[in-house]
Design a protein around this motif. Structure first.
Motif, PDB file in Angstrom:
ATOM      1  N   ALA A  13      16.042 -18.152  43.823  1.00  0.00           N
ATOM      2  CA  ALA A  13      16.106 -18.356  45.277  1.00  0.00           C
ATOM      3  C   ALA A  13      15.265 -19.557  45.693  1.00  0.00           C
ATOM      4  N   ALA A  14      14.105 -19.707  45.109  1.00  0.00           N
ATOM      5  CA  ALA A  14      13.237 -20.839  45.428  1.00  0.00           C
ATOM      6  C   ALA A  14      13.875 -22.149  44.988  1.00  0.00           C
ATOM      7  N   GLU A  15      14.494 -22.157  43.822  1.00  0.00           N
ATOM      8  CA  GLU A  15      15.119 -23.371  43.299  1.00  0.00           C
ATOM      9  C   GLU A  15      16.318 -23.778  44.160  1.00  0.00           C
ATOM     10  N   GLU A  16      17.105 -22.792  44.592  1.00  0.00           N
ATOM     11  CA  GLU A  16      18.285 -23.078  45.411  1.00  0.00           C
ATOM     12  C   GLU A  16      17.905 -23.680  46.755  1.00  0.00           C
ATOM     13  N   SER A  17      16.800 -23.248  47.305  1.00  0.00           N
ATOM     14  CA  SER A  17      16.407 -23.745  48.627  1.00  0.00           C
ATOM     15  C   SER A  17      15.534 -24.993  48.545  1.00  0.00           C
ATOM     16  N   ALA A  18      15.236 -25.461  47.351  1.00  0.00           N
ATOM     17  CA  ALA A  18      14.345 -26.607  47.191  1.00  0.00           C
ATOM     18  C   ALA A  18      14.992 -27.920  47.610  1.00  0.00           C
ATOM     19  N   THR A  19      16.288 -28.079  47.353  1.00  0.00           N
ATOM     20  CA  THR A  19      16.950 -29.345  47.661  1.00  0.00           C
ATOM     21  C   THR A  19      18.039 -29.148  48.706  1.00  0.00           C
ATOM     22  N   THR A  58      21.350 -12.130  51.678  1.00  0.00           N
ATOM     23  CA  THR A  58      20.768 -11.106  50.806  1.00  0.00           C
ATOM     24  C   THR A  58      19.883 -11.691  49.716  1.00  0.00           C
ATOM     25  N   ARG A  59      20.280 -12.807  49.138  1.00  0.00           N
ATOM     26  CA  ARG A  59      19.507 -13.363  48.007  1.00  0.00           C
ATOM     27  C   ARG A  59      18.118 -13.846  48.415  1.00  0.00           C
ATOM     28  N   PHE A  60      17.907 -14.113  49.715  1.00  0.00           N
ATOM     29  CA  PHE A  60      16.605 -14.578  50.181  1.00  0.00           C
ATOM     30  C   PHE A  60      15.697 -13.449  50.654  1.00  0.00           C
ATOM     31  N   SER A  62      13.144 -10.618  50.887  1.00  0.00           N
ATOM     32  CA  SER A  62      11.946 -10.253  50.119  1.00  0.00           C
ATOM     33  C   SER A  62      11.583 -11.282  49.055  1.00  0.00           C
ATOM     34  N   THR A  63      12.153 -12.481  49.145  1.00  0.00           N
ATOM     35  CA  THR A  63      11.795 -13.530  48.187  1.00  0.00           C
ATOM     36  C   THR A  63      11.233 -14.749  48.894  1.00  0.00           C
ATOM     37  N   ILE A  64      11.819 -15.103  50.031  1.00  0.00           N
ATOM     38  CA  ILE A  64      11.367 -16.267  50.785  1.00  0.00           C
ATOM     39  C   ILE A  64      11.101 -15.833  52.213  1.00  0.00           C
ATOM     40  N   TRP A  65       9.942 -16.210  52.737  1.00  0.00           N
ATOM     41  CA  TRP A  65       9.593 -15.859  54.103  1.00  0.00           C
ATOM     42  C   TRP A  65       9.832 -17.067  54.990  1.00  0.00           C
ATOM     43  N   ILE A  66      10.295 -16.778  56.194  1.00  0.00           N
ATOM     44  CA  ILE A  66      10.620 -17.830  57.147  1.00  0.00           C
ATOM     45  C   ILE A  66       9.612 -17.779  58.278  1.00  0.00           C
ATOM     46  N   LYS A  67       9.015 -18.913  58.593  1.00  0.00           N
ATOM     47  CA  LYS A  67       8.038 -18.922  59.685  1.00  0.00           C
ATOM     48  C   LYS A  67       8.672 -19.425  60.972  1.00  0.00           C
ATOM     49  N   ARG A  68       8.134 -18.960  62.087  1.00  0.00           N
ATOM     50  CA  ARG A  68       8.607 -19.383  63.391  1.00  0.00           C
ATOM     51  C   ARG A  68       8.382 -20.891  63.535  1.00  0.00           C
ATOM     52  N   GLY A  69       9.390 -21.590  64.023  1.00  0.00           N
ATOM     53  CA  GLY A  69       9.290 -23.035  64.173  1.00  0.00           C
ATOM     54  C   GLY A  69       9.819 -23.776  62.959  1.00  0.00           C
ATOM     55  N   GLY A  70      10.107 -23.054  61.880  1.00  0.00           N
ATOM     56  CA  GLY A  70      10.674 -23.672  60.687  1.00  0.00           C
ATOM     57  C   GLY A  70      12.169 -23.911  60.866  1.00  0.00           C
ATOM     58  N   ILE A  94      21.896 -19.445  55.202  1.00  0.00           N
ATOM     59  CA  ILE A  94      22.318 -19.660  53.821  1.00  0.00           C
ATOM     60  C   ILE A  94      21.344 -20.530  53.039  1.00  0.00           C
ATOM     61  N   ASN A  95      20.386 -21.138  53.730  1.00  0.00           N
ATOM     62  CA  ASN A  95      19.369 -21.931  53.044  1.00  0.00           C
ATOM     63  C   ASN A  95      18.156 -22.061  53.955  1.00  0.00           C
ATOM     64  N   VAL A  96      16.999 -22.200  53.351  1.00  0.00           N
ATOM     65  CA  VAL A  96      15.744 -22.336  54.087  1.00  0.00           C
ATOM     66  C   VAL A  96      15.181 -23.718  53.799  1.00  0.00           C
ATOM     67  N   VAL A  97      14.848 -24.455  54.847  1.00  0.00           N
ATOM     68  CA  VAL A  97      14.286 -25.796  54.689  1.00  0.00           C
ATOM     69  C   VAL A  97      12.835 -25.654  54.257  1.00  0.00           C
ATOM     70  N   ARG A  98      12.548 -26.056  53.033  1.00  0.00           N
ATOM     71  CA  ARG A  98      11.174 -25.971  52.529  1.00  0.00           C
ATOM     72  C   ARG A  98      10.531 -27.348  52.490  1.00  0.00           C
ATOM     73  N   ASP A  99      11.271 -28.364  52.051  1.00  0.00           N
ATOM     74  CA  ASP A  99      10.753 -29.728  52.011  1.00  0.00           C
ATOM     75  C   ASP A  99      11.377 -30.498  53.177  1.00  0.00           C
ATOM     76  N   GLU A 100      10.745 -30.368  54.336  1.00  0.00           N
ATOM     77  CA  GLU A 100      11.316 -30.935  55.559  1.00  0.00           C
ATOM     78  C   GLU A 100      11.516 -32.440  55.464  1.00  0.00           C
ATOM     79  N   LYS A 101      10.611 -33.135  54.794  1.00  0.00           N
ATOM     80  CA  LYS A 101      10.727 -34.586  54.654  1.00  0.00           C
ATOM     81  C   LYS A 101      12.032 -34.977  53.969  1.00  0.00           C
TER      82      LYS A 101
END
Length: 152
Positions: A13-19, A58-60, A62-70, A94-101
């Motif tokens: 899950a972390a790898e999928e949302s990395a890029t 579902t895949r995210f 309990s694996t990735i937490w989303i913060k307010r403003g993200g 379907i995806n979480v922005v982790r590397d905003e830059k």
């Protein structure tokens, strides 16, 4: 039981949302998280400012937490078939922005979402600062008392 399936799920899950993806479909959009509603539901704001209620894929969970403003990538068509009549949920994260830059460099990133800059923070904010010492409080108190003595 030699392998740790939970750990593998976390890594996947972390790898999928990395890029970020190269391009988005017509039903996909980047959105800003406004509020966590509970039960994997989030209120997000689309670039046009419209608030929507979306569910975390579902895949995210309990694996990735989303913060307010993200920021998240939502698909407004993926949940159409599964949605119960009368449901307020209109899409799925379907995806979480982790590397905003890295995401901001993509051509589909909405111009309406401003960059998060921490340079223009309010100077009067006490967040992250130490509380005033006793000597500072005493000096302020003496100044106020001295003003009262000068009045006739």
């Amino acid at each position: 039981m030699g392998k740790h399936p939970k750990r593998n799920t976390l890594a996947a899950a972390a790898e999928e949302s990395a890029t970020p993806p190269d391009q988005l479909t017509d039903s996909q959009s980047v959105a800003r998280v406004v509020k966590a509603e509970g039960n994997h539901l989030y209120t997000c704001a689309l670039p046009n400012g419209k608030p929507i209620l979306v569910e975390l894929e579902t895949r995210f969970r309990s694996t990735i937490w989303i913060k307010r403003g993200g920021y998240v990538l939502v698909d407004l068509a993926s949940i159409e078939a599964e949605r119960a009549p009368g449901s307020k949920v209109v899409g799925e994260i379907i995806n979480v922005v982790r590397d905003e830059k890295q995401w901001r460099k993509q051509p589909y990133w909405p111009k309406k979402f401003p960059k998060n800059s921490y340079d223009d923070e309010d100077e009067d904010s006490t967040v992250g600062k130490m509380p005033p010492s006793d000597s500072e409080e005493e000096e302020e108190g003496e100044e106020e008392e001295g003003d009262n003595d000068k009045k006739p």
